[in-house]
Design an enzyme around this catalytic site. Structure first.
Site, short mmCIF file in Angstrom:
data_model
loop_
_atom_site.label_atom_id
_atom_site.label_comp_id
_atom_site.label_asym_id
_atom_site.label_seq_id
_atom_site.Cartn_x
_atom_site.Cartn_y
_atom_site.Cartn_z
N ASP A 168 0.80 -1.23 0.00
CA ASP A 168 0.00 0.00 0.00
C ASP A 168 0.83 1.28 0.00
O ASP A 168 0.28 2.37 -0.12
CB ASP A 168 -1.00 0.00 1.16
CG ASP A 168 -0.36 -0.35 2.49
OD1 ASP A 168 0.84 -0.70 2.51
OD2 ASP A 168 -1.05 -0.27 3.52
N GLU A 201 9.24 -3.82 13.92
CA GLU A 201 10.44 -3.38 13.21
C GLU A 201 11.62 -3.32 14.18
O GLU A 201 12.71 -3.79 13.89
CB GLU A 201 10.23 -1.99 12.60
CG GLU A 201 9.23 -1.94 11.47
CD GLU A 201 7.83 -1.60 11.93
OE1 GLU A 201 7.50 -1.87 13.11
OE2 GLU A 201 7.06 -1.07 11.12
#
Ligand code: NAG
Length: 327
Positions: A196, A283
């Site tokens: 996206d 992350e």
């Protein structure tokens, strides 16, 4: 005499009809079993076709890879050969905007030399939509699938950041890389490229420079115009992060803001994403397997340029379906 003759005739007729009926019933039973057999065979045929489809796709991928390698070998002084391979890992899932998103991403990648696209569907089976899109792109690609277990599936009204996404799919890509490559056999870099976001082809130029772990700003994320590592002008090293959310995370970096060398991915076999990681820390926790803040390589002009944006396609509201159109 006549009577008994008639009686005999009647008996014979009855016997014949019994024979005939028996034969007929046997015939019907046989026919039914043949039909059933046919259905079974059709089912088998369908499965075989599915399998062939997979194999065809695989050989097409191999062919593209070979062509790619061949063209690299043939042009040693061409700078093409000096590009490391960028493994772009894209998790994806079925939704109205999926084809549009994947079209944008694949057409960005068509402008990047030496990219190997790894697409992982969140599904029980690979879909024709994604299969066809990959094959039409002519990109060197690997098509995988890994279903997110139901308990972690995103509920419609949950804010996106509250739930883990892409865990299963990214881990599947890591597994594939670790099964198919050995360390120190040519330069590769792994980049987690969601379907996206919007990517400038400039970000891939930066990714090529990565030695171990490279970082750069990401636009339109965390409630800021951009999140970015803070660089010490003296040392040129990362000292912290400008981030709208928990800037004191060990690595306050969005998934789109870093890339890791393939060798590191292969060396740290245990490194993967997990549902146990605190939400929003995926992350950060993943990066701590590979590096320290001090070791990060700041890219994109010392983290002063934005080459990737956390864009989000609005979920469309539709009121009807036009049959026969794949969107
Ligand atoms: C980044 O910063 C370092 C240290 O301040 C400097 O030596 C280097 O030239 C800079 N690089 C770029 C590409 O601006």
């Amino acid at each position: 005499m006549d009577l008994s003759n008639n009686y005999d005739k009647g008996m014979r007729l009855k016997r014949y009809s019994v024979y005939f009926l028996t034969l007929f019933v046997l015939f019907v039973i046989w026919k039914l079993s043949v039909i059933e057999d046919g259905v079974d065979k059709l089912q088998l045929l369908r499965e075989a076709l599915e399998l062939h489809k997979e194999k065809l796709q695989l050989s097409q991928q191999q062919l593209l890879l070979l062509e790619h390698l061949e063209s690299n070998r043939g042009s040693n002084n061409n700078d093409h050969a000096n590009h490391p391979v960028i493994y772009a890992v894209t998790p994806t899932y079925a939704r109205l905007v999926q084809k549009a998103e994947l079209t944008r991403i694949s057409q960005t990648l068509m402008l990047v030399p030496n990219v190997h696209w790894i697409v992982i569907e969140d599904s029980e089976k690979k879909t024709d939509l994604v299969r066809n899109l990959i094959s039409e792109s002519k990109l060197v690609a690997t098509h995988l699938n890994a279903k997110t277990p139901p308990f972690e599936q995103l509920k419609d009204k949950d804010p996106r950041w509250k739930r883990h996404r892409g865990v299963e799919q990214r881990n599947m890509a890591l597994k594939w890389l670790r099964e198919n490559f050995q360390p120190k056999r040519g330069k590769g870099i792994v980049y987690f490229m969601d379907d996206d976001n919007t990517y400038s082809i400039k970000v891939f130029k930066e990714i090529e420079k990565v030695k171990k772990v490279g970082v750069w700003p990401v636009g339109l994320v965390g409630g800021l115009n951009a999140e970015a590592p803070i660089i010490d002008p003296e040392t040129g090293k990362v000292t912290g992060y400008k981030s709208g959310w928990k800037p004191n995370r060990p690595f306050a970096i969005d998934m789109a803001g870093f890339a890791i060398s393939l060798d590191l991915i292969l060396e740290k076999q245990e490194a993967q994403f997990s549902y146990m990681m605190e939400k929003g820390l995926q992350e950060s926790e993943f990066l701590s397997y590979f590096t320290t803040k001090e070791e990060l390589e700041p890219l994109a002009d010392n983290c002063t340029k934005v080459y990737v944006w956390h864009t989000r396609t609005e979920k469309p509201t539709i009121t009807g379906i036009v049959p026969g159109l794949e969107v």
